[in-house]
Design a protein around this motif. Sequence first.
Motif: not given
Length: 288
Positions: A217-226
């Motif tokens: 979930e954290e990795l998905d959010r980081l990618s979304a923020h990018v």
Amino acid sequence: MIQSMTGYARHEFKADWGTATWEMRSVNQRYLETYFRLPEQIRSLENPLRERLRKQLQRGKVECNLRIQIEQQQVEGGLNLNEELARNVISSANWVANQCSSAQINPLDVLRWPGVVAQQEEDMDKIQADVVAAFETCLAEFISNRASEGKALERMIDERLEGISEQVAMVRVRMPEVLQWQREKLLARFEEANIELDPQRLEAEMVLLAQKTDVAEELDRLSAHVIETRKILRKGGACGRRLDFLMQEFNREANTLGSKSINTDITAAAVELKVLIEQMREQIQNIE
């Protein structure tokens, strides 16, 4: 197109009446603050010029300085002398001289008397129009300078975003190996302690451990923020505050990733993410 809040421009305008020199500089500021330093004869232009500035800029502390040098124009045909007033001044001066026998009349003092010699008045409407035109030119150069700084900031931020994407990709690849390593490590400890667990209980414990260390979930959010950050940069405009908010979200996910880490590689990735995010945050403080 994004703009930096730091910038500088200088423009010199020459005309028959003299020279006008504008200087503009700005630094970071949460809101837009404008400061004008104008000669007294141009003071009436301050509010109109301030409004022109506010229409072009959104944030920053902006200082605008104007220096003007008005050339003294000679009156054709000599001095414009008010002879009647000059005679009255001389008559009065003679009376004073008679009262004080030691006093003498200085002709230059007579000429200096207000109104005796009329000076040619400058066309202030023309001067003010030229000053405003010079202001517009300087403002255009100033905005262009801030835009150039903005492009440089955008490149630096994009490089950090690429670094974040690389760290996220690395963690995604490493997580299955990390979970398998954790499973084997836990089983080895049970064997060393001669503890035999029910297979179903062991599997339940493994599932629980996987859930606690799951960072998908954290990795998905980081990618979304990018993706969102790049979208904001492409859109341009006054986006500094939105980007600053996104940096807080980046930090939140990086902190959570670090807290869930059970492997030195994942911990190192979380630290690298925080370094990249902090570098972006420092640059974003300069964006309008």
